[in-house]
Enzyme design. Sequence first.
Site, PDB file in Angstrom:
ATOM      1  CB  SER A  27      -0.964  -0.013   1.178  1.00  0.00           C
ATOM      2  OG  SER A  27      -0.314  -0.449   2.329  1.00  0.00           O
ATOM      3  CG  HIS A  68      -2.546  -0.565  -3.360  1.00  0.00           C
ATOM      4  ND1 HIS A  68      -2.800   0.757  -3.116  1.00  0.00           N
ATOM      5  CD2 HIS A  68      -2.877  -1.214  -2.217  1.00  0.00           C
ATOM      6  CE1 HIS A  68      -3.280   0.898  -1.905  1.00  0.00           C
ATOM      7  NE2 HIS A  68      -3.344  -0.285  -1.333  1.00  0.00           N
ATOM      8  CD  GLU A  80      -3.333   3.468  -5.895  1.00  0.00           C
ATOM      9  OE1 GLU A  80      -3.464   4.694  -6.006  1.00  0.00           O
ATOM     10  OE2 GLU A  80      -2.812   2.940  -4.883  1.00  0.00           O
ATOM     11  CG  ASN A  90      -3.339   3.709   0.931  1.00  0.00           C
ATOM     12  OD1 ASN A  90      -4.500   3.754   1.314  1.00  0.00           O
ATOM     13  ND2 ASN A  90      -2.708   2.573   0.729  1.00  0.00           N
TER      14      ASN A  90
HETATM   15  N1  3HC Z   1     -17.021 -10.802  -0.182  1.00  0.00           N
HETATM   16  C1  3HC Z   1     -17.925 -10.746  -1.167  1.00  0.00           C
HETATM   17  N2  3HC Z   1     -18.877  -9.805  -1.248  1.00  0.00           N
HETATM   18  C2  3HC Z   1     -18.925  -8.896  -0.274  1.00  0.00           C
HETATM   19  C3  3HC Z   1     -17.999  -8.871   0.789  1.00  0.00           C
HETATM   20  C4  3HC Z   1     -17.032  -9.885   0.810  1.00  0.00           C
HETATM   21  N3  3HC Z   1     -16.086  -9.956   1.758  1.00  0.00           N
HETATM   22  N4  3HC Z   1     -18.292  -7.813   1.580  1.00  0.00           N
HETATM   23  C5  3HC Z   1     -19.350  -7.189   1.039  1.00  0.00           C
HETATM   24  N5  3HC Z   1     -19.721  -7.839  -0.088  1.00  0.00           N
HETATM   25  C6  3HC Z   1     -20.776  -7.458  -1.017  1.00  0.00           C
HETATM   26  C7  3HC Z   1     -22.150  -7.760  -0.479  1.00  0.00           C
HETATM   27  O1  3HC Z   1     -22.543  -9.100  -0.781  1.00  0.00           O
HETATM   28  C8  3HC Z   1     -23.009  -6.732  -1.211  1.00  0.00           C
HETATM   29  O2  3HC Z   1     -23.259  -7.183  -2.537  1.00  0.00           O
HETATM   30  P1  3HC Z   1     -24.538  -6.660  -3.401  1.00  0.00           P
HETATM   31  O3  3HC Z   1     -24.312  -5.207  -3.679  1.00  0.00           O
HETATM   32  O4  3HC Z   1     -24.500  -7.506  -4.638  1.00  0.00           O
HETATM   33  O5  3HC Z   1     -25.724  -6.891  -2.551  1.00  0.00           O
HETATM   34  C9  3HC Z   1     -22.084  -5.517  -1.290  1.00  0.00           C
HETATM   35  O6  3HC Z   1     -20.765  -6.019  -1.175  1.00  0.00           O
HETATM   36  C10 3HC Z   1     -22.370  -4.534  -0.178  1.00  0.00           C
HETATM   37  O7  3HC Z   1     -22.213  -5.209   1.084  1.00  0.00           O
HETATM   38  P2  3HC Z   1     -23.236  -5.084   2.298  1.00  0.00           P
HETATM   39  O8  3HC Z   1     -24.624  -4.786   1.789  1.00  0.00           O
HETATM   40  O9  3HC Z   1     -23.079  -6.261   3.193  1.00  0.00           O
HETATM   41  O10 3HC Z   1     -22.658  -3.905   3.164  1.00  0.00           O
HETATM   42  P3  3HC Z   1     -22.424  -2.420   2.762  1.00  0.00           P
HETATM   43  O11 3HC Z   1     -23.405  -1.955   1.755  1.00  0.00           O
HETATM   44  O12 3HC Z   1     -22.302  -1.743   4.057  1.00  0.00           O
HETATM   45  O13 3HC Z   1     -20.997  -2.466   2.045  1.00  0.00           O
HETATM   46  C11 3HC Z   1     -18.656  -2.321   1.982  1.00  0.00           C
HETATM   47  C12 3HC Z   1     -19.865  -2.936   2.685  1.00  0.00           C
HETATM   48  C13 3HC Z   1     -18.551  -2.920   0.594  1.00  0.00           C
HETATM   49  C14 3HC Z   1     -17.446  -2.713   2.795  1.00  0.00           C
HETATM   50  C15 3HC Z   1     -18.874  -0.783   1.891  1.00  0.00           C
HETATM   51  O14 3HC Z   1     -19.145  -0.262   3.155  1.00  0.00           O
HETATM   52  C16 3HC Z   1     -17.675  -0.059   1.320  1.00  0.00           C
HETATM   53  O15 3HC Z   1     -17.475  -0.021   0.120  1.00  0.00           O
HETATM   54  N6  3HC Z   1     -16.868   0.554   2.213  1.00  0.00           N
HETATM   55  C17 3HC Z   1     -15.664   1.287   1.842  1.00  0.00           C
HETATM   56  C18 3HC Z   1     -14.526   0.327   1.829  1.00  0.00           C
HETATM   57  C19 3HC Z   1     -13.250   1.046   1.554  1.00  0.00           C
HETATM   58  O16 3HC Z   1     -13.121   2.247   1.657  1.00  0.00           O
HETATM   59  N7  3HC Z   1     -12.238   0.241   1.186  1.00  0.00           N
HETATM   60  C20 3HC Z   1     -10.907   0.789   0.923  1.00  0.00           C
HETATM   61  C21 3HC Z   1     -10.116   0.725   2.143  1.00  0.00           C
HETATM   62  S1  3HC Z   1      -8.500   1.386   1.892  1.00  0.00           S
HETATM   63  C22 3HC Z   1      -7.599   0.061   1.371  1.00  0.00           C
HETATM   64  O17 3HC Z   1      -8.040  -1.035   1.307  1.00  0.00           O
HETATM   65  C23 3HC Z   1      -6.179   0.366   0.956  1.00  0.00           C
HETATM   66  C24 3HC Z   1      -5.186  -0.302   1.861  1.00  0.00           C
HETATM   67  O18 3HC Z   1      -3.901  -0.122   1.277  1.00  0.00           O
HETATM   68  C25 3HC Z   1      -5.160   0.306   3.235  1.00  0.00           C
END
Ligand code: 3HC
Length: 288
Positions: free
Chosen positions: A120, A141, A153, A191
Amino acid sequence: MEIKKVCVIGAGTMGNGITQVVAQAGYDTAMVDIKQEFLDRGMNAIKGSLARVVKKGTITQADADKVVARIKTYTDMKAGAGDADYVIEAVFEKAEVKQPVLKQLDEVCLERTIIASNTSSIPISLLSSATKRPQKVVGLHFFNPVPVMKLIEVVKSLTVSEETIATSVALGKSLGKEPVVVKDSPGFIANRIANLAANEALKVLEEGLASAEDIDKVCRLAFNWPMGLLQMTDLVGADVVMDLGESIYKETGWERYKPAPLLKRMVESGYLGNKAGKGIYTMFGPKQ
Ligand code: 3HC
């Protein structure tokens, strides 16, 4: 370059997520970790993630079973990566942990194999210097949760070849992702932006401007973000957010990336977020 077999090193949150999307895309898939219990935990996470999409009716149970069957697990690096066309390293986010893994991969992999690092923030030039194939080492990434987040990325170092970049972009697209090629610069793009915002949210919490829930509510309702930055910190891991900020600060000297003191205290106290079963919301969220 044709890719048939992809090997993922590391069965943790990112490693098992990457393994899942690789297997779902139909590649022969290997997942390597140092202990069988880590691999078992990773496979259980993949099964749990697939169970969610089966429940939603997006894929059938039979398809989910095929995805699981496509994944072979190994504790021996050579056995898993030795005949892979493309390897994605997703071990702990520390240069001193990743570099020896890259060195070992360089030794056991075929000459033509591309080695990608899911880092990251660690410079790809630093990681590729551990190998004798810097033209075949690239940053890939992914974002958490990997099966859901669309971006990759693709990090282009000074020494990587155009062919490696093109193959990596094509691989990313075949996984259903949207690759964006970025320069090998501290924090890359995502990031560099997100860390600053998450760190600021921690400072706002520390200053007592509002409750954790309300800070996140502001993020969600003001910008239509799917989750607030404190919830995102719990999702990603306080240690990851802290290490990221420290790494960008160390590299650039930009004071604004210095981790918020509260973030450090959370890490020291073991409140790392979802993976630890306790995080910002356990400490500062509404009491049950
Ligand atoms: N596996 C498969 N599918 C999943 C899943 C998983 N682990 N987690 C969620 N899903 C799917 C669900 O089945 C659902 O699918 P659908 O749209 O077809 O119904 C969809 O994703 C949405 O999930 P939920 O309805 O259960 O829950 P939310 O609507 O609250 O979404 C989330 C959860 C997808 C995590 C959403 O809150 C989100 O996008 N959050 C932001 C995440 C983010 O910012 N990520 C980046 C982090 S930074 C990073 O990773 C960089 C690193 O270097 C630090």
